[in-house]
Write a protein that holds these residues in place. Structure first.
Motif, PDB file in Angstrom:
ATOM      1  N   ILE A 174      -6.061  -1.348  -9.580  1.00  0.00           N
ATOM      2  CA  ILE A 174      -6.792  -0.236 -10.190  1.00  0.00           C
ATOM      3  C   ILE A 174      -7.619   0.503  -9.135  1.00  0.00           C
ATOM      4  N   THR A 175      -8.249  -0.256  -8.240  1.00  0.00           N
ATOM      5  CA  THR A 175      -9.015   0.368  -7.158  1.00  0.00           C
ATOM      6  C   THR A 175      -8.115   1.213  -6.273  1.00  0.00           C
ATOM      7  N   SER A 176      -6.929   0.700  -5.949  1.00  0.00           N
ATOM      8  CA  SER A 176      -5.981   1.457  -5.123  1.00  0.00           C
ATOM      9  C   SER A 176      -5.555   2.744  -5.811  1.00  0.00           C
ATOM     10  N   LEU A 177      -5.299   2.654  -7.116  1.00  0.00           N
ATOM     11  CA  LEU A 177      -4.914   3.849  -7.864  1.00  0.00           C
ATOM     12  C   LEU A 177      -6.059   4.854  -7.918  1.00  0.00           C
ATOM     13  N   TRP A 178      -7.257   4.364  -8.122  1.00  0.00           N
ATOM     14  CA  TRP A 178      -8.436   5.221  -8.184  1.00  0.00           C
ATOM     15  C   TRP A 178      -8.658   5.924  -6.842  1.00  0.00           C
ATOM     16  N   GLU A 179      -8.391   5.193  -5.751  1.00  0.00           N
ATOM     17  CA  GLU A 179      -8.544   5.771  -4.418  1.00  0.00           C
ATOM     18  C   GLU A 179      -7.288   6.518  -3.975  1.00  0.00           C
ATOM     19  N   ARG A 180      -6.312   6.611  -4.891  1.00  0.00           N
ATOM     20  CA  ARG A 180      -5.048   7.322  -4.647  1.00  0.00           C
ATOM     21  C   ARG A 180      -4.255   6.723  -3.490  1.00  0.00           C
ATOM     22  N   GLU A 181      -4.283   5.408  -3.402  1.00  0.00           N
ATOM     23  CA  GLU A 181      -3.481   4.701  -2.414  1.00  0.00           C
ATOM     24  C   GLU A 181      -2.337   4.008  -3.133  1.00  0.00           C
ATOM     25  N   THR A 182      -1.334   3.599  -2.388  1.00  0.00           N
ATOM     26  CA  THR A 182      -0.245   2.832  -2.989  1.00  0.00           C
ATOM     27  C   THR A 182      -0.659   1.371  -3.050  1.00  0.00           C
TER      28      THR A 182
END
Length: 195
Positions: A174-182
């Motif tokens: 979720i953190t990766s998605l929020w930070e727009r990372e894969t």
């Protein structure tokens, strides 16, 4: 600057200071020299420099985002570093790096804030940092304050995620998605398997 902007700036600054100790985004020669001399490259350094003053049995829980099996696997290597002495050496090396990077850094306000913000007992890692003696060096004091505040914030995030039923790997995703990372960087970085 409004409170949200001030909070984001503080968070960014804390992360920068803490990353000096962990080498997550930087490659500071003082830390590299320590790691090469002690054979502590990679996760043993990350675990012991961050949680070395906490009992071994609690490392996986307080680090949270590392797979417990990885922490268990690395325990012998971490133990061989003599955690308390190694953490002290890490703080000295990181303090030297900060002194070089920001010779005129002002720590007094952040140190005062961290000193007054006694972490809750259940915030084991933040409390362990808070109880450490930062010593007289202002750069080491800055690192101590940043780590104390950062670990208290991390604990609050981990508790909130757990209250929502999220496993550590789900929080990372979720953190990766929020930070727009894969998902690939966090999966590789934290060593979570495909399953």
């Amino acid at each position: 600057m409004n409170r949200v902007e001030a909070g984001e700036r503080l968070t960014s600054s804390l992360e920068w200071v803490c990353q000096t100790l962990w080498l997550g985004q930087r490659q500071e020669p003082e830390l590299l020299q320590l790691q090469e001399a002690r054979g502590s490259l990679g996760y043993p350094h990350y675990i012991v420099s961050r949680a070395g003053q906490v009992p071994e049995a609690d490392w996986a829980e307080v680090l949270y985002v590392l797979p417990p099996a990885l922490v268990e696997h690395l325990l012998p290597r971490c133990r061989a570093l003599e955690p308390l002495a190694y953490q002290e050496a890490s703080l000295e090396a990181a303090g030297a790096a900060l002194r070089r990077l920001r010779p005129g850094a002002e720590a007094a306000v952040l140190v005062r804030l961290a000193g007054k913000a006694e972490p809750a007992r259940e915030s084991v890692l933040a409390r362990a940092w808070w109880q450490l003696d930062p010593g007289p060096d202002p750069h080491r004091q800055l690192l101590w304050a940043a780590m104390t505040i950062r670990e208290a914030r991390a604990h609050a995030h981990y508790r909130a995620a757990a209250a929502e039923g999220l496993a550590p790997v789900e929080l990372l995703l979720i953190t990766s998605l929020w930070e727009r990372e894969t998902a690939v960087p966090f999966q590789r970085l934290y060593r979570w398997g495909d399953e």
